[in-house]
Design an enzyme around this catalytic site. Structure first.
Site, mmCIF file in Angstrom:
data_model
loop_
_atom_site.group_PDB
_atom_site.id
_atom_site.type_symbol
_atom_site.label_atom_id
_atom_site.label_comp_id
_atom_site.label_asym_id
_atom_site.label_seq_id
_atom_site.Cartn_x
_atom_site.Cartn_y
_atom_site.Cartn_z
ATOM 1 N N CYS A 152 41.832 42.411 36.841
ATOM 2 C CA CYS A 152 42.616 41.579 37.847
ATOM 3 C C CYS A 152 41.783 40.396 38.170
ATOM 4 O O CYS A 152 40.468 40.589 38.674
ATOM 5 C CB CYS A 152 43.015 42.449 39.187
ATOM 6 S SG CYS A 152 43.630 41.074 40.225
ATOM 7 N N SER B 11 51.819 46.087 33.772
ATOM 8 C CA SER B 11 51.406 46.503 35.146
ATOM 9 C C SER B 11 51.614 45.446 36.232
ATOM 10 O O SER B 11 51.244 44.067 35.897
ATOM 11 C CB SER B 11 50.029 47.268 35.177
ATOM 12 O OG SER B 11 49.678 47.416 36.507
ATOM 13 N N ASN C 68 50.257 34.340 39.789
ATOM 14 C CA ASN C 68 50.466 35.338 41.071
ATOM 15 C C ASN C 68 49.022 35.658 41.572
ATOM 16 O O ASN C 68 47.968 35.786 40.829
ATOM 17 C CB ASN C 68 51.277 36.631 40.603
ATOM 18 C CG ASN C 68 50.452 37.760 39.847
ATOM 19 O OD1 ASN C 68 49.865 38.471 40.820
ATOM 20 N ND2 ASN C 68 50.193 37.634 38.782
ATOM 21 N N LYS D 204 42.135 48.360 30.354
ATOM 22 C CA LYS D 204 42.981 47.064 30.367
ATOM 23 C C LYS D 204 41.747 45.934 30.716
ATOM 24 O O LYS D 204 41.316 45.941 31.701
ATOM 25 C CB LYS D 204 44.048 47.083 31.330
ATOM 26 C CG LYS D 204 44.700 45.538 31.259
ATOM 27 C CD LYS D 204 45.999 45.579 31.877
ATOM 28 C CE LYS D 204 46.832 44.362 32.227
ATOM 29 N NZ LYS D 204 48.133 44.217 32.596
ATOM 30 N N GLY E 246 52.466 34.903 31.430
ATOM 31 C CA GLY E 246 53.884 34.319 30.696
ATOM 32 C C GLY E 246 53.242 33.428 29.293
ATOM 33 O O GLY E 246 52.072 33.712 28.842
ATOM 34 N N ASN F 263 42.527 49.146 35.356
ATOM 35 C CA ASN F 263 42.570 47.691 35.486
ATOM 36 C C ASN F 263 41.063 47.227 35.677
ATOM 37 O O ASN F 263 40.480 47.219 36.818
ATOM 38 C CB ASN F 263 43.395 47.475 36.643
ATOM 39 C CG ASN F 263 43.850 45.770 36.939
ATOM 40 O OD1 ASN F 263 42.925 45.199 36.501
ATOM 41 N ND2 ASN F 263 44.361 45.457 37.912
ATOM 42 N N ILE G 196 45.893 41.527 27.084
ATOM 43 C CA ILE G 196 44.750 40.967 28.002
ATOM 44 C C ILE G 196 45.593 41.113 29.629
ATOM 45 O O ILE G 196 46.706 41.222 29.510
ATOM 46 C CB ILE G 196 44.047 39.603 27.931
ATOM 47 C CG1 ILE G 196 45.398 38.576 28.101
ATOM 48 C CG2 ILE G 196 43.328 39.535 26.633
ATOM 49 C CD1 ILE G 196 44.636 37.093 27.861
ATOM 50 N N ASN G 197 44.702 40.961 30.629
ATOM 51 C CA ASN G 197 45.256 40.718 31.793
ATOM 52 C C ASN G 197 45.752 39.127 31.926
ATOM 53 O O ASN G 197 45.590 38.329 31.059
ATOM 54 C CB ASN G 197 44.345 41.105 32.835
ATOM 55 C CG ASN G 197 44.926 41.573 34.197
ATOM 56 O OD1 ASN G 197 45.901 40.938 34.476
ATOM 57 N ND2 ASN G 197 44.813 42.748 34.459
ATOM 58 N N GLY H 299 50.632 39.682 27.187
ATOM 59 C CA GLY H 299 50.456 38.348 27.458
ATOM 60 C C GLY H 299 51.517 37.514 26.795
ATOM 61 O O GLY H 299 51.382 37.435 25.643
#
Lengths: 270, 309
Positions: free
Chosen positions: B133, B25, B74, B168, B219, B130, B193-194, B245
């Site tokens: 975040c 996402s 981000n 998540k 990344g 979510n 994971i986020n 991830g």
């Protein structure tokens, strides 16, 4: 022709430090920014119609077409619009800004082709770079450049040291102080577009909409360079999606065939 | 070489998937056009951008920047058009016959429930909550770092929806405990994971790069962290997990599966790939070879293989 996307994507998505060499007003509301890479090993080559995201620290990230490249020096032309560009105009020579790019796909004529270029306002920005490339490709460009008031004009040949061969320019202004009086889109009506290998328009969305209506439906080689809200410039945030298309302006554009952006342009108020 | 479609099939929270790869996402996913573009990459399911009840404006750019270590940072700010876009997204996904998982965000239980109901009424395939975040005030990790909050949000949503609920979760000291609470509350699966809260400073201008200052790191740099979390959670609960991830090659995807994941999400690598279609098919081919190498007939047999003695 549309050029291939660049292979090496990751480094150009980071902000690389550039030193401001020049940042001066050259016409009504219009500035020239010249920057030089702070990293002596930095090597990249921009193509016509690539753009760069200019980071004005703590204020904004502004997408600007590359106007010219000379080795490590990049040249940009910009108009004052919002807080971002106003702050950019206040940046002093010698200070640093961050630059992400080159972004988007380039666009250039094929060898020995003849193209008609229709620029509205600051839509002239990518043209010096295109002329430079046309000279290398032995291509010919006939340029029509329209503005509202003639104080918006500046001399691209002089600023970028462009030789007079390979291109011509007709200036059009709504205040009737130029070669042609009126809108650039009217100025090209008398031109026989069939003698060109292709035509491309760059400028405000309403102008592009009219342009595509007039020339895009019957001709395959009719292109527009879009100016839409690019945010991340990397194809991730999705802000610059093209309506009813899988394409994103920032990675697949900014140049599209008229037929690819018909729905997108429909949204423009004409 | 053609893919062995049977070997790559998997399922997650009751959703049949033709292979384990979906997008993470946050990468496109809030317009009809985005869904179409993502589908063209060959993913087995599409996860939308996080949708909140009402349209939410994001932060001013810079919102995303690439880092020298191969990661992305981000802080987009959960920008999305609000729950009214769900119908259009579902319709588009149905047209191209791909399962659609709605990522749901909110500031409190009521908001999560509101979006989840919209997803269910439009017959989305599943919901991904979510709860993680790391950069938007009042959302995500601010709720999801407390296992009790995770329990109450998942419980509230799971008790009013029939479509599968996936939680998540992000990196926090109590992520294993939170995973347990989510499962106890009715989550059928977990995405682990986020992004990880981080920042970057430009040393020439001496300014933080992101407008929001803090952002989420994604990344390759976070991959080993994500593998650790998947491994620990699987060990504890043997639950259904989507590994997320830093997947950029089949090895990273295989690592997640060996740690306990039944499916894998790709975000950063997909966004940076010159040819996302090739990336997806290369990962799938690599996974297929890997399964063959170990004599596994289906993905399922490889799930959690690193835990076997």
């Amino acid at each position: 022709m549309l050029l291939e996307k660049d292979e090496n994507k990751i480094p150009r998505f980071s902000f690389r430090p550039f030193k401001i060499i020049e940042n001066i007003q050259i016409a009504s509301n219009t500035f020239l920014l010249v920057v030089e890479s702070a990293n002596s090993l930095d090597h990249f080559s921009a193509k016509p119609f690539n753009f760069f995201n200019i980071w004005v620290p703590r204020v904004d990230e502004i997408p600007l077409s590359i106007a010219y490249q000379n080795g490590k020096r990049l040249f940009f032309l910009y108009k004052l619009r919002g807080l971002g560009t106003k702050t950019l105009a206040q940046q002093k020579v010698g200070s640093f800004i961050g630059i992400k790019g080159p972004l988007g796909r380039g666009f250039e004529p094929k060898r020995s082709e003849k193209w008609l270029i229709v620029a509205g306002g600051i839509g002239i920005a990518p043209i010096p770079m295109l002329i430079k490339r046309a000279l290398e490709l032995d291509a010919k460009l006939d340029i029509f450049w329209g503005v509202r008031v003639s104080t918006e004009f500046f001399d691209i040949a002089k600023i970028f040291g462009l030789p007079n061969e390979a291109w011509s320019i007709v200036r059009v202004s709504e205040d009737c102080m130029a070669d042609f009086c009126g809108l650039v889109i009217d100025a090209i009506r008398s031109v026989n577009v069939d003698k060109y290998d292709g035509i491309i328009a760059i400028g405000p969305q309403e102008m592009l909409k009219t342009f595509c209506k007039q020339y895009g439906e019957s001709r395959e080689n009719t292109y527009v360079s879009l100016e839409t809200i690019v945010k991340c410039g990397m194809g991730i945030c999705g802000s610059c999606y093209i309506r009813e298309s899988e394409k994103l302006l920032c990675v697949d554009g900014p140049v599209f065939r008229c037929s690819e952006v018909a729905k997108q342009l429909e949204g423009a108020s004409a | 070489m053609a893919l062995n479609r049977l070997a790559l099939m998997t399922s997650l929270a009751g959703i049949e998937l033709r292979h384990p790869l979906m997008n993470a996402s946050g990468f496109l996913g809030y317009t009809r056009e985005h869904v179409h573009r993502l589908a063209s990459y060959g993913l087995s399911a599409i996860v939308t951008k996080t949708i909140t009840p009402y349209a939410k404006e994001g932060y001013e750019p810079p919102i995303i920047v690439a880092l020298r270590n191969g990661g992305l940072l981000n802080a987009v700010g959960l920008e999305n058009p609000g729950k009214k876009c769900i119908a259009e997204l579902v319709e588009e996904a149905r047209k191209i016959n791909v399962p659609l998982i709605i990522s749901v965000g909110g500031r409190n239980e009521e908001e999560f429930v509101e979006v989840a109901i919209e997803a269910e009424e439009n017959s989305a395939t599943a919901i991904e909550l979510n709860l993680s975040c790391p950069h938007t005030k009042g959302y995500g990790l601010e709720i999801g770092s407390d296992p009790n909050n995770v329990f109450s949000v998942v419980k509230a949503v799971a008790s009013v929806t029939r479509i599968p609920v996936i939680a998540k979760l992000g990196l926090s000291d109590r992520v294993v405990e939170s995973a347990g609470k989510a499962l106890e509350a009715g989550a059928k699966g977990l995405t682990l994971i986020n992004t990880v809260k981080a920042m970057a400073i430009d040393v020439h201008t001496l300014k933080p790069i992101l407008t929001n200052i803090f952002g989420g790191l994604s990344g390759p740099p976070i991959h080993p962290i994500a593998v650790r979390v998947v491994y620990e959670v699987f060990k504890e609960y043997r639950s259904e997990i989507i590994g997320c991830g830093g997947v950029s090659s089949w090895i990273d995807a295989a690592e997640f599966i060996a740690a306990g994941a039944k499916a894998v999400q790709v975000g950063t690598a997909l966004a940076l790939a010159n040819n996302p279609q090739d990336l997806v098919s290369n990962i799938l081919q690599g996974l297929q070879h890997w399964l063959e190498l170990h004599g596994y007939k289906v993905v399922e047999e490889a799930v959690g293989s690193a835990h076997r003695v």
